[in-house]
Design a protein around this motif. Structure first.
Motif, PDB file in Angstrom:
ATOM      1  N   PRO A 191       0.808  -1.231   0.000  1.00 32.51           N
ATOM      2  CA  PRO A 191       0.000   0.000   0.000  1.00 32.51           C
ATOM      3  C   PRO A 191       0.835   1.272   0.000  1.00 32.51           C
ATOM      4  O   PRO A 191       0.490   2.248  -0.686  1.00 32.51           O
ATOM      5  CB  PRO A 191      -0.823  -0.136   1.288  1.00 32.51           C
ATOM      6  CG  PRO A 191      -0.837  -1.583   1.605  1.00 32.51           C
ATOM      7  CD  PRO A 191       0.486  -2.093   1.152  1.00 32.51           C
ATOM      8  N   ILE A 192       1.939   1.303   0.758  1.00 40.48           N
ATOM      9  CA  ILE A 192       2.773   2.499   0.806  1.00 40.48           C
ATOM     10  C   ILE A 192       3.440   2.746  -0.540  1.00 40.48           C
ATOM     11  O   ILE A 192       3.506   3.887  -1.023  1.00 40.48           O
ATOM     12  CB  ILE A 192       3.822   2.376   1.929  1.00 40.48           C
ATOM     13  CG1 ILE A 192       3.147   2.273   3.294  1.00 40.48           C
ATOM     14  CG2 ILE A 192       4.769   3.555   1.903  1.00 40.48           C
ATOM     15  CD1 ILE A 192       2.293   3.467   3.653  1.00 40.48           C
ATOM     16  N   GLN A 193       3.927   1.696  -1.169  1.00 38.68           N
ATOM     17  CA  GLN A 193       4.559   1.876  -2.474  1.00 38.68           C
ATOM     18  C   GLN A 193       3.551   2.321  -3.521  1.00 38.68           C
ATOM     19  O   GLN A 193       3.865   3.118  -4.400  1.00 38.68           O
ATOM     20  CB  GLN A 193       5.230   0.567  -2.912  1.00 38.68           C
ATOM     21  CG  GLN A 193       6.107   0.726  -4.154  1.00 38.68           C
ATOM     22  CD  GLN A 193       6.917  -0.513  -4.457  1.00 38.68           C
ATOM     23  OE1 GLN A 193       6.737  -1.542  -3.824  1.00 38.68           O
ATOM     24  NE2 GLN A 193       7.809  -0.424  -5.415  1.00 38.68           N
ATOM     25  N   THR A 194       2.333   1.824  -3.430  1.00 39.91           N
ATOM     26  CA  THR A 194       1.288   2.277  -4.356  1.00 39.91           C
ATOM     27  C   THR A 194       0.993   3.751  -4.167  1.00 39.91           C
ATOM     28  O   THR A 194       0.758   4.487  -5.135  1.00 39.91           O
ATOM     29  CB  THR A 194       0.008   1.454  -4.134  1.00 39.91           C
ATOM     30  OG1 THR A 194       0.303   0.062  -4.264  1.00 39.91           O
ATOM     31  CG2 THR A 194      -1.051   1.833  -5.153  1.00 39.91           C
ATOM     32  N   LEU A 195       1.030   4.214  -2.917  1.00 36.80           N
ATOM     33  CA  LEU A 195       0.745   5.616  -2.630  1.00 36.80           C
ATOM     34  C   LEU A 195       1.859   6.537  -3.114  1.00 36.80           C
ATOM     35  O   LEU A 195       1.595   7.566  -3.744  1.00 36.80           O
ATOM     36  CB  LEU A 195       0.524   5.792  -1.124  1.00 36.80           C
ATOM     37  CG  LEU A 195       0.233   7.210  -0.627  1.00 36.80           C
ATOM     38  CD1 LEU A 195      -1.060   7.735  -1.242  1.00 36.80           C
ATOM     39  CD2 LEU A 195       0.152   7.236   0.892  1.00 36.80           C
ATOM     40  N   VAL A 196       3.119   6.185  -2.854  1.00 37.66           N
ATOM     41  CA  VAL A 196       4.224   7.082  -3.180  1.00 37.66           C
ATOM     42  C   VAL A 196       4.553   7.072  -4.673  1.00 37.66           C
ATOM     43  O   VAL A 196       5.077   8.064  -5.204  1.00 37.66           O
ATOM     44  CB  VAL A 196       5.476   6.721  -2.358  1.00 37.66           C
ATOM     45  CG1 VAL A 196       5.219   6.887  -0.880  1.00 37.66           C
ATOM     46  CG2 VAL A 196       5.949   5.303  -2.660  1.00 37.66           C
ATOM     47  N   THR A 197       4.267   5.978  -5.378  1.00 40.67           N
ATOM     48  CA  THR A 197       4.570   5.932  -6.809  1.00 40.67           C
ATOM     49  C   THR A 197       3.493   6.588  -7.657  1.00 40.67           C
ATOM     50  O   THR A 197       3.738   6.910  -8.826  1.00 40.67           O
ATOM     51  CB  THR A 197       4.730   4.480  -7.271  1.00 40.67           C
ATOM     52  OG1 THR A 197       3.557   3.732  -6.916  1.00 40.67           O
ATOM     53  CG2 THR A 197       5.952   3.834  -6.615  1.00 40.67           C
ATOM     54  N   LEU A 216      -4.114  -3.092   0.337  1.00 44.14           N
ATOM     55  CA  LEU A 216      -5.209  -2.400   1.027  1.00 44.14           C
ATOM     56  C   LEU A 216      -5.228  -0.945   0.576  1.00 44.14           C
ATOM     57  O   LEU A 216      -4.795  -0.033   1.281  1.00 44.14           O
ATOM     58  CB  LEU A 216      -5.016  -2.516   2.539  1.00 44.14           C
ATOM     59  CG  LEU A 216      -4.845  -3.939   3.075  1.00 44.14           C
ATOM     60  CD1 LEU A 216      -4.569  -3.921   4.566  1.00 44.14           C
ATOM     61  CD2 LEU A 216      -6.064  -4.803   2.757  1.00 44.14           C
ATOM     62  N   ILE A 217      -5.749  -0.715  -0.621  1.00 43.07           N
ATOM     63  CA  ILE A 217      -5.664   0.611  -1.249  1.00 43.07           C
ATOM     64  C   ILE A 217      -7.053   1.157  -1.592  1.00 43.07           C
ATOM     65  O   ILE A 217      -7.193   1.998  -2.476  1.00 43.07           O
ATOM     66  CB  ILE A 217      -4.799   0.547  -2.533  1.00 43.07           C
ATOM     67  CG1 ILE A 217      -5.355  -0.502  -3.498  1.00 43.07           C
ATOM     68  CG2 ILE A 217      -3.348   0.229  -2.182  1.00 43.07           C
ATOM     69  CD1 ILE A 217      -4.644  -0.523  -4.840  1.00 43.07           C
TER      70      ILE A 217
END
Length: 251
Positions: A191-197, A216-217
């Motif tokens: 989820p964090i990588q999806t948010l920052v990319t 969990l996005i």
């Protein structure tokens, strides 16, 4: 006269010895500058000279490094070139292929995708709203000697130091340039990588993204106006999933 001749001969020999010392010193300086490079490397450093290897041979060097997992030192020994030249070839071909493939595979539009949408996907999900299938992939990395760096690279999923990328494709299976994110340390979560990319920004408004259970996005998708299709995890104390959740997991 004989003494003078002997003295002159000694002077010439001494001059030749001094010239030889100067040549040796210059050769040592050049060797230090090249840091162990060969004659081929020296030719490549001089930009005024042409390439010393055919482009097909250079591509073979790149494939040996990228696909066969062979070190640059061993590749240099196999091709009879210096390690610096191997590094330059790999770096140049990686950048050239990145730019070329980016131009060959542009981001598809919604209309282009609908014209070639697989009927099997429509039959399973009952709609043609899925624009991207998103997942993460990891590649093993060398274990760092610094504990702080190793802690960032260590992946709890792979139990090894890794580099992690997000890769998305359309239902047809096509991968385009913007659907592959930059590499991140293996400790980062999905989820964090999806948010920052910001990879979800490529999905048109009203479309959907299909992900794995660990993504969990849903909140990020709602903000962008897209739907998230994700198989449900088994809840705490749940012995069996419902028929709808099992069907979604099988899809």
């Amino acid at each position: 006269k004989e003494k003078a001749a002997e003295a002159g001969t000694g002077t010439e020999a001494g001059g030749a010895g001094e010239d030889l010392d100067e040549i040796t010193v210059e050769a040592m300086e050049v060797d230090d500058d090249l840091t162990g490079a060969t004659v081929d490397d020296a030719a490549m450093i001089d930009s005024s000279r042409g390439r010393k290897m055919h482009w097909k041979t250079e591509y073979l060097v790149y494939c040996f490094f990228a696909r066969c997992n062979i070190s640059m030192t061993r590749i240099a020994a196999l091709f009879g070139i210096g390690r610096i030249l191997v590094h330059d070839i790999v770096y140049a071909w990686a950048n050239m292929l990145c730019d070329t493939l980016a131009a060959l595979f542009p981001t598809p539009t919604r209309s282009e995708m609908l014209r070639a949408y697989p009927k099997s996907v429509i039959k399973k999900f009952g709609h043609a709203h899925i624009f991207m299938l998103l997942d993460a992939t990891e590649i093993f990395a060398e274990v760092a000697s610094m504990k702080s760096v190793n802690a960032i690279l260590y992946s709890a999923y792979k139990h090894h130091s890794t580099m992690k990328w997000l890769v998305g494709c359309d239902p047809i299976g096509t991968v385009w340039n913007e659907s592959i994110s930059d590499g991140y340390p293996g400790a980062i979560s999905d989820p964090i990588q999806t948010l920052v990319t910001d990879i979800l920004a490529q999905i048109p408004f009203g479309c959907a993204v299909e992900v794995d259970k660990g993504f969990l996005i849903e909140n990020e998708c709602i903000l962008l106006g897209i739907h998230c299709i994700r198989p449900m995890k088994m809840l705490k104390g749940q012995t069996q999933q419902s028929k709808e959740d099992v069907a979604l997991t099988q899809k």
